[in-house]
Design an enzyme around this catalytic site. Structure first.
Site, PDB file in Angstrom:
ATOM      1  N   SER A 107       0.826  -1.213   0.000  1.00  0.00           N
ATOM      2  CA  SER A 107       0.000   0.000   0.000  1.00  0.00           C
ATOM      3  C   SER A 107       0.853   1.253   0.000  1.00  0.00           C
ATOM      4  O   SER A 107       0.382   2.322  -0.351  1.00  0.00           O
ATOM      5  CB  SER A 107      -0.887   0.031   1.242  1.00  0.00           C
ATOM      6  N   HIS A 128      -0.479  -2.148  -7.238  1.00  0.00           N
ATOM      7  CA  HIS A 128      -1.304  -1.929  -6.050  1.00  0.00           C
ATOM      8  C   HIS A 128      -2.782  -2.020  -6.405  1.00  0.00           C
ATOM      9  O   HIS A 128      -3.341  -1.124  -7.032  1.00  0.00           O
ATOM     10  CB  HIS A 128      -0.968  -0.554  -5.442  1.00  0.00           C
ATOM     11  N   GLU A 140      -2.792   0.836  -9.207  1.00  0.00           N
ATOM     12  CA  GLU A 140      -1.666   1.769  -9.298  1.00  0.00           C
ATOM     13  C   GLU A 140      -0.433   0.951  -9.690  1.00  0.00           C
ATOM     14  O   GLU A 140      -0.100  -0.024  -8.995  1.00  0.00           O
ATOM     15  CB  GLU A 140      -1.405   2.447  -7.943  1.00  0.00           C
ATOM     16  N   ASN A 179      -3.525   6.751  -1.457  1.00  0.00           N
ATOM     17  CA  ASN A 179      -3.352   6.797  -0.002  1.00  0.00           C
ATOM     18  C   ASN A 179      -2.729   8.106   0.460  1.00  0.00           C
ATOM     19  O   ASN A 179      -2.988   8.568   1.569  1.00  0.00           O
ATOM     20  CB  ASN A 179      -2.509   5.608   0.474  1.00  0.00           C
TER      21      ASN A 179
HETATM   22  N1  LIG Z   1      -6.490  -4.939   2.947  1.00  0.00           N
HETATM   23  C1  LIG Z   1      -6.532  -3.957   2.085  1.00  0.00           C
HETATM   24  O1  LIG Z   1      -7.526  -3.222   1.978  1.00  0.00           O
HETATM   25  C2  LIG Z   1      -5.380  -3.747   1.150  1.00  0.00           C
HETATM   26  C3  LIG Z   1      -5.572  -2.992  -0.023  1.00  0.00           C
HETATM   27  C4  LIG Z   1      -4.511  -2.823  -0.909  1.00  0.00           C
HETATM   28  C5  LIG Z   1      -3.272  -3.361  -0.606  1.00  0.00           C
HETATM   29  N2  LIG Z   1      -3.093  -4.069   0.555  1.00  0.00           N
HETATM   30  C6  LIG Z   1      -1.761  -4.633   0.812  1.00  0.00           C
HETATM   31  O2  LIG Z   1      -1.802  -6.020   0.521  1.00  0.00           O
HETATM   32  C7  LIG Z   1      -0.900  -6.712   1.377  1.00  0.00           C
HETATM   33  C8  LIG Z   1      -1.655  -7.773   2.136  1.00  0.00           C
HETATM   34  O3  LIG Z   1      -2.696  -7.184   2.864  1.00  0.00           O
HETATM   35  P1  LIG Z   1      -3.926  -8.050   3.435  1.00  0.00           P
HETATM   36  O4  LIG Z   1      -4.879  -7.077   3.999  1.00  0.00           O
HETATM   37  O5  LIG Z   1      -4.356  -9.012   2.401  1.00  0.00           O
HETATM   38  O6  LIG Z   1      -3.176  -8.811   4.623  1.00  0.00           O
HETATM   39  P2  LIG Z   1      -3.530 -10.213   5.308  1.00  0.00           P
HETATM   40  O7  LIG Z   1      -2.804 -10.202   6.601  1.00  0.00           O
HETATM   41  O8  LIG Z   1      -4.985 -10.456   5.263  1.00  0.00           O
HETATM   42  O9  LIG Z   1      -2.841 -11.282   4.341  1.00  0.00           O
HETATM   43  C9  LIG Z   1      -1.465 -11.505   4.291  1.00  0.00           C
HETATM   44  C10 LIG Z   1      -1.239 -12.977   3.986  1.00  0.00           C
HETATM   45  O10 LIG Z   1       0.156 -13.195   3.836  1.00  0.00           O
HETATM   46  C11 LIG Z   1       0.483 -14.423   4.448  1.00  0.00           C
HETATM   47  N3  LIG Z   1       1.899 -14.468   4.706  1.00  0.00           N
HETATM   48  C12 LIG Z   1       2.577 -14.023   5.790  1.00  0.00           C
HETATM   49  N4  LIG Z   1       3.904 -14.269   5.640  1.00  0.00           N
HETATM   50  C13 LIG Z   1       4.035 -14.898   4.438  1.00  0.00           C
HETATM   51  C14 LIG Z   1       5.140 -15.436   3.763  1.00  0.00           C
HETATM   52  N5  LIG Z   1       6.374 -15.358   4.242  1.00  0.00           N
HETATM   53  N6  LIG Z   1       4.926 -16.043   2.554  1.00  0.00           N
HETATM   54  C15 LIG Z   1       3.678 -16.105   2.045  1.00  0.00           C
HETATM   55  N7  LIG Z   1       2.602 -15.618   2.656  1.00  0.00           N
HETATM   56  C16 LIG Z   1       2.786 -15.033   3.833  1.00  0.00           C
HETATM   57  C17 LIG Z   1      -0.401 -14.458   5.680  1.00  0.00           C
HETATM   58  O11 LIG Z   1      -0.530 -15.777   6.177  1.00  0.00           O
HETATM   59  C18 LIG Z   1      -1.714 -13.896   5.121  1.00  0.00           C
HETATM   60  O12 LIG Z   1      -2.544 -14.910   4.606  1.00  0.00           O
HETATM   61  C19 LIG Z   1      -0.258  -5.636   2.254  1.00  0.00           C
HETATM   62  O13 LIG Z   1       0.931  -5.217   1.657  1.00  0.00           O
HETATM   63  C20 LIG Z   1      -1.288  -4.531   2.236  1.00  0.00           C
HETATM   64  O14 LIG Z   1      -0.715  -3.265   2.496  1.00  0.00           O
HETATM   65  C21 LIG Z   1      -4.125  -4.289   1.422  1.00  0.00           C
END
Ligand SMILES: NC(=O)c1ccc[n+]([C@@H]2O[C@H](COP(=O)([O-])OP(=O)(O)OC[C@H]3O[C@@H](n4cnc5c(N)ncnc54)[C@H](O)[C@@H]3O)[C@@H](O)[C@H]2O)c1
Length: 384
Positions: A107, A128, A140, A179
């Site tokens: 993000s 993104h 993005e 953001n």
């Molecule tokens: N949630 C949102 O609204 C949103 C929107 C855009 C971008 N993002 C970005 O997306 C990314 C993930 O966010 P999220 O909300 O899905 O988080 P989340 O915590 O729901 O998911 C992350 C996943 O990664 C896994 N994980 C952890 N370590 C790992 C590893 N070493 N290898 C493989 N998998 C691993 C976890 O088990 C989990 O399932 C972040 O960078 C976040 O900033 C989130």
């Protein structure tokens, strides 16, 4: 986010290997994909056989070797921690074919730093997605300092093949486009509340009913997750200093109590019975031009820094957050001079950096590029 991204790629016909740290998590992720594909078929957005075919294209594994050995592209969506991102990307880098592109769904973290954790920084970029990726049209695409134009072109093309609209972030700046602008608007609203100038409901009613924004700022922060909004806010403060000074007094107490908003049931509002009701009668309590003023100023900073073009900024805000207008086109319609005057007035009143005019805005106004009425503002040929 990972399962949503896997789903849309599979729906576009790509073979996917979805990786996580445990089989249990992967099983749940696949169930969520199936649930979402079922929704698409129920709503007749796709045919049942296409949904089944998409699902069959997604394999799951916790073994990077198995997942990455033939990959053309890897998109990481691991937790928002630089150390984890670097570990994941360097592991994939050691396995994937040398021509594979490695993208991050971060993000706000540095793409350049992630690229340097691999032996192929030219093939590392940001991609993104917005939440939920299955429904949101915006992506993005972010260029790190060493990312090649070829890598960017490939990801832009891919985004289009997925039926999405890509916007280009030309420099690896924190917060990217959406953001970063949202962060400025949140800060303005939180500080106004902290100073006792308007109530939380009043600010939200004004943003929604007077400003035409889809949600109030406190409501939106709750919806995004206060933990996430706060982390992004800290990154922005570290990057841009006083201009993004966090209103810790408003957010931190809630974070400490783990009241993160919608996902935990309580944040600024109580979500246990659904979306909060924002009272209509408070629609004049807060001057929503202030939200626009800081958003336009931050858009000007993005242009000033060479990080994004007005078209991409406007598209980003409209598709990423459903704003009724992008900040640059809003400024061109309203008059850059009147936005600049609003910022000056706020700067004199509060003497805080957030309202200090971006040099680009000052320059445009100085040259008489005040927007539509002058035939030139953020946009050159002003037909807005
Ligand atoms: N949630 C949102 O609204 C949103 C929107 C855009 C971008 N993002 C970005 O997306 C990314 C993930 O966010 P999220 O909300 O899905 O988080 P989340 O915590 O729901 O998911 C992350 C996943 O990664 C896994 N994980 C952890 N370590 C790992 C590893 N070493 N290898 C493989 N998998 C691993 C976890 O088990 C989990 O399932 C972040 O960078 C976040 O900033 C989130």
């Amino acid at each position: 986010m990972g399962h949503g991204i896997a789903q849309i790629l599979a729906m576009a016909g790509y073979e996917i290997a979805m990786v996580d740290i445990s089989d249990d998590i992967l099983k749940k992720a696949k169930e969520r994909i199936k649930w979402s594909l079922d929704k698409f078929t129920e709503k007749r957005r796709i045919r049942r056989e296409d949904a089944d075919a998409a699902l069959s294209r997604i394999k799951t594994t916790s073994d990077y070797e198995e997942a990455a050995q033939d990959a053309d592209l890897a998109i990481e969506a691991a937790p928002e921690k630089m150390e984890i991102k670097k570990k994941v990307l360097s592991t994939i880098d050691s396995i994937a074919p040398s021509n594979a592109i490695l993208a991050s769904n971060t993000s706000t973290l540095s793409i350049t730093e992630m690229g340097r954790a691999t032996r192929r920084p030219d093939k590392v970029a940001g991609m993104h997605f917005f939440n939920p990726p299955q429904l949101m049209a915006l992506i993005e695409v972010i260029k790190g300092e060493e990312t090649s134009q070829d890598t960017i072109d490939t990801l832009v093309e891919l985004a289009k093949k997925l039926g999405k609209t890509p916007v280009l972030v030309k420099k690896d700046v924190r917060g990217f486009i959406v953001n970063r602008i949202l962060g400025s608007v949140f800060n303005e609203a939180f500080w106004a509340f902290k100073r006792g100038e308007a109530s939380m409901e009043g600010i939200d009613a004004s943003a929604k009913y007077t400003g035409g924004f889809p949600m109030g700022w406190f409501e939106l922060a709750d919806f995004v997750g206060l933990d996430i909004a706060y982390e992004v806010g800290k990154v922005l403060q570290d990057a841009y200093g006083e201009r993004f000074k966090l209103c810790t007094q408003v957010v931190e107490p809630l974070i400490k109590e783990r009241k993160f908003g919608q996902k935990t049931g309580v944040g600024f509002y109580d979500w246990t019975n659904g979306r909060p009701r924002i009272p209509f009668n408070l629609l004049d309590e807060y001057d929503v031009d202030r939200s626009w003023a800081v958003a336009v100023n931050e858009a000007a900073w993005l242009v000033n820094d060479g990080a994004a073009d007005p078209e991409d900024i406007d598209t980003g805000m409209k598709l990423g957050t459903y704003w009724p207008s992008g900040p640059c086109e809003y400024a061109d319609r309203t008059g850059l001079d009147s936005i600049a005057n609003k910022l000056k007035e706020l700067h004199i009143k509060y003497d805080i950096e957030m309202y200090k005019l971006c040099p680009l805005l000052e320059e445009y106004v100085g040259k008489g590029w005040t927007g539509k009425k002058a035939g030139r503002g953020f946009y050159k040929r002003n037909s807005i």
